[in-house]
Write an enzyme that holds these catalytic residues in place. Structure first.
Site, PDB file in Angstrom:
ATOM      1  N   HIS A 123       0.930  -1.045  -0.072  1.00 13.79           N
ATOM      2  CA  HIS A 123       0.003  -0.451  -0.418  1.00 13.79           C
ATOM      3  C   HIS A 123       0.770   1.175   0.086  1.00 13.79           C
ATOM      4  CE1 HIS A 123      -3.657   2.862   0.900  1.00 13.79           C
ATOM      5  NE2 HIS A 123      -4.642   1.870   0.838  1.00 13.79           N
ATOM      6  N   HIS A 128      -2.460   7.317  -0.583  1.00 19.10           N
ATOM      7  CA  HIS A 128      -4.150   7.752   0.435  1.00 19.10           C
ATOM      8  C   HIS A 128      -2.773   8.352   1.988  1.00 19.10           C
ATOM      9  CE1 HIS A 128      -7.060   4.409  -1.633  1.00 19.10           C
ATOM     10  NE2 HIS A 128      -6.608   5.214  -2.004  1.00 19.10           N
ATOM     11  N   TYR A 154      -1.224   7.324   3.069  1.00 19.47           N
ATOM     12  CA  TYR A 154      -0.112   6.726   4.474  1.00 19.47           C
ATOM     13  C   TYR A 154       1.380   7.191   4.126  1.00 19.47           C
ATOM     14  CZ  TYR A 154      -4.496   4.391   5.217  1.00 19.47           C
ATOM     15  OH  TYR A 154      -5.669   4.372   6.471  1.00 19.47           O
TER      16      TYR A 154
END
Length: 200
Positions: free
Chosen positions: A22, A25, A27
């Site tokens: 990931h 977003h 992060y």
């Protein structure tokens, strides 16, 4: 990096077909990619190559830890939708870097908690703009990037040629078997669910 590699190795050992890193977003990995957040002037900052270094090193570590048949995907912002932030041109270059490392799939997303892009509330209220969040960017990146990519299902439903595959996330969280219905009765009166596999 070591923890990412160990986790991927354990996932393969447990029978999973692949993992997704990931990097979207807002992060940690997304913050490393963002010129708004990553202000370091050492090997981790300034140029896009330096800002992408952590993500690329993680991919390399995972590739060493797993078998060649194990799929490695990356969720990447097509843009942060913040002025001066990670943009579509950055995404295109990072996708090319990932392709050279043998990443199997790039899932295109966008935005962050500071600038959400998937709230479903566009200013012009058009259905396509509301549901096909990254359609334009997905089309552009798919046409100019060498590797497989995917976008949220709504985007690809609006334009099937905009990605090589689709993802369904929030609806799956609420109803795990979605979008596929039960296939056949299982043992003990339960219902067998279709198994999602990554085809290489």
């Amino acid at each position: 990096m070591t923890r990412f590699a160990i986790t991927a190795h354990l996932a393969e050992k447990a029978g999973f077909d692949g993992v997704e890193i990931h990097a979207a977003h807002g992060y940690l990995l997304s913050q490393f990619l963002s010129p708004l957040v990553k202000k370091r002037t050492n090997q981790w900052g300034e140029s896009l190559r330096n800002r992408a270094r952590l993500l690329l090193d993680i991919v390399r570590a995972i590739r060493i830890a797993v078998s060649p048949a194990f799929a490695v995907a990356v969720k990447l912002n097509s843009a942060d939708f913040q002025r001066g932030g990670f943009d579509a041109d950055d995404a295109r270059q990072v996708i090319e870097m990932l392709e050279r490392l043998g990443v199997d799939l790039v899932e295109l997303s966008g935005g962050s908690y500071e600038s959400p892009a998937t709230t479903g509330r566009p200013t012009d209220n058009r259905a396509q703009a509301r549901e096909a969040y990254f359609l334009g960017l997905a089309k552009d990146l798919v046409n100019t990037s060498p590797g497989p990519s995917c976008s949220p299902a709504a985007s690809t439903a609006a334009s099937p040629q905009s990605a090589s595959s689709t993802t369904v996330w929030r609806s799956s969280a609420g109803e795990p078997p979605s979008p596929s219905p039960p296939t056949s009765p299982g043992a003990g009166g339960t219902t067998a669910r279709p198994t999602a596999r990554w085809n290489r």
